[in-house]
Design a protein around this motif. Structure first.
Motif, PDB file in Angstrom:
ATOM      1  N   GLU A   3       0.549  -0.822  -0.051  1.00  0.00           N
ATOM      2  CA  GLU A   3      -0.316  -0.112   0.063  1.00  0.00           C
ATOM      3  C   GLU A   3       0.850   1.351  -0.036  1.00  0.00           C
ATOM      4  O   GLU A   3       1.856   1.401   0.813  1.00  0.00           O
ATOM      5  CB  GLU A   3      -0.823  -0.403   1.609  1.00  0.00           C
ATOM      6  CG  GLU A   3      -2.276  -0.656   1.272  1.00  0.00           C
ATOM      7  CD  GLU A   3      -2.899  -0.985   2.055  1.00  0.00           C
ATOM      8  OE1 GLU A   3      -2.596  -0.036   3.413  1.00  0.00           O
ATOM      9  OE2 GLU A   3      -4.146  -1.569   2.194  1.00  0.00           O
ATOM     10  N   GLN A   5       2.056   4.421   1.563  1.00  0.00           N
ATOM     11  CA  GLN A   5       2.099   4.835   2.941  1.00  0.00           C
ATOM     12  C   GLN A   5       2.716   7.171   2.949  1.00  0.00           C
ATOM     13  O   GLN A   5       2.462   7.417   3.531  1.00  0.00           O
ATOM     14  CB  GLN A   5       2.182   4.082   4.143  1.00  0.00           C
ATOM     15  CG  GLN A   5       1.219   2.904   4.568  1.00  0.00           C
ATOM     16  CD  GLN A   5       1.255   2.430   5.114  1.00  0.00           C
ATOM     17  OE1 GLN A   5       2.583   2.398   5.578  1.00  0.00           O
ATOM     18  NE2 GLN A   5       0.863   1.466   5.759  1.00  0.00           N
ATOM     19  N   GLN A  81      -3.715   4.796   2.716  1.00  0.00           N
ATOM     20  CA  GLN A  81      -3.503   4.601   4.423  1.00  0.00           C
ATOM     21  C   GLN A  81      -2.618   5.677   4.648  1.00  0.00           C
ATOM     22  O   GLN A  81      -1.357   5.924   4.228  1.00  0.00           O
ATOM     23  CB  GLN A  81      -3.270   3.056   4.618  1.00  0.00           C
ATOM     24  CG  GLN A  81      -3.714   2.812   5.685  1.00  0.00           C
ATOM     25  CD  GLN A  81      -3.394   1.060   5.893  1.00  0.00           C
ATOM     26  OE1 GLN A  81      -2.299   1.186   6.745  1.00  0.00           O
ATOM     27  NE2 GLN A  81      -4.444   0.287   6.239  1.00  0.00           N
ATOM     28  N   PRO A 133      -8.851   6.453   4.999  1.00  0.00           N
ATOM     29  CA  PRO A 133      -7.951   5.556   4.943  1.00  0.00           C
ATOM     30  C   PRO A 133      -6.862   6.042   5.869  1.00  0.00           C
ATOM     31  O   PRO A 133      -5.834   5.773   5.601  1.00  0.00           O
ATOM     32  CB  PRO A 133      -7.110   6.180   3.869  1.00  0.00           C
ATOM     33  CG  PRO A 133      -7.538   7.228   3.238  1.00  0.00           C
ATOM     34  CD  PRO A 133      -9.073   7.789   3.315  1.00  0.00           C
ATOM     35  N   LYS A 135      -4.977   3.976   8.919  1.00  0.00           N
ATOM     36  CA  LYS A 135      -4.645   2.985  10.128  1.00  0.00           C
ATOM     37  C   LYS A 135      -4.548   3.357  11.301  1.00  0.00           C
ATOM     38  O   LYS A 135      -3.422   3.733  11.455  1.00  0.00           O
ATOM     39  CB  LYS A 135      -3.712   2.205   9.265  1.00  0.00           C
ATOM     40  CG  LYS A 135      -4.097   0.656   9.851  1.00  0.00           C
ATOM     41  CD  LYS A 135      -3.181  -0.550   9.414  1.00  0.00           C
ATOM     42  CE  LYS A 135      -3.475  -1.835  10.097  1.00  0.00           C
ATOM     43  NZ  LYS A 135      -2.648  -2.823   9.845  1.00  0.00           N
TER      44      LYS A 135
END
Length: 174
Positions: A3, A5, A81, A133, A135
């Motif tokens: 992903e 980041q 994310q 998005p 986390k």
């Protein structure tokens, strides 16, 4: 697939610091030229939220994260994310860097249905419902987070101290 980041201009991080009556949300781009610049917004946590249910409490925190995300236009970064660190003032047992178990809430934050639950999981579930998005990747108490921030500002900082609500300090001692 890994992903995305970080953008071309560095790593991006969010922090949420929940205290007794306020919460602060912070954004940091680790590669900005002024590495001490952190964008912070403070939100009030009304009494009705602090004396509600766990679902309402963590839902309110997630709503504030979404507001911050939208107002700061973080979607323009093109990230899939953004990691968020949670500073949790209330008494919890640290099980790992990203897991805890709530033992007790504060006097003015009476939410009994969260006792024994993980604050990371509770916040992440509320964030997921809002389709942003973000986390939650870490949880720490306020003294630890104060020291981390102090070391971000001054590499020699080695002690943190919580003096009262909203009065946290970190300093270097020779």
């Amino acid at each position: 697939s890994k992903e995305k980041q970080s953008g071309g201009d560095g790593q991006h991080f969010l922090g949420l610091d929940i205290g007794g009556t306020n919460l602060r949300i912070a954004y940091l781009n680790s590669n900005e030229s002024d590495n001490n610049k952190i964008d912070i917004e403070t939100y009030e946590v009304p009494l009705v939220v602090r004396r509600s249910s766990g679902k309402f409490f963590f839902g309110y925190l997630a709503d504030c994260v979404k507001h911050f995300y939208l107002v700061r236009r973080l979607s323009s970064l093109g990230l899939t994310q953004i990691p968020l660190g949670l500073t949790f003032l209330f008494n919890y047992k640290q099980l790992s860097i990203d897991q805890g178990e709530i033992v007790q809430m504060g006097l003015n934050t009476n939410i009994s249905d969260v006792i024994g639950k993980d604050p990371v999981e509770s916040l992440q579930c509320a964030i997921k419902l809002l389709s942003i998005p973000v986390k939650v990747v870490a949880v720490a108490n306020d003294a630890t987070s104060t020291l981390i921030y102090g070391r971000h500002l001054v590499r020699d900082a080695s002690i943190s101290l919580i003096l009262g609500s909203g009065t946290n300090i970190a300093y270097m001692e020779k």
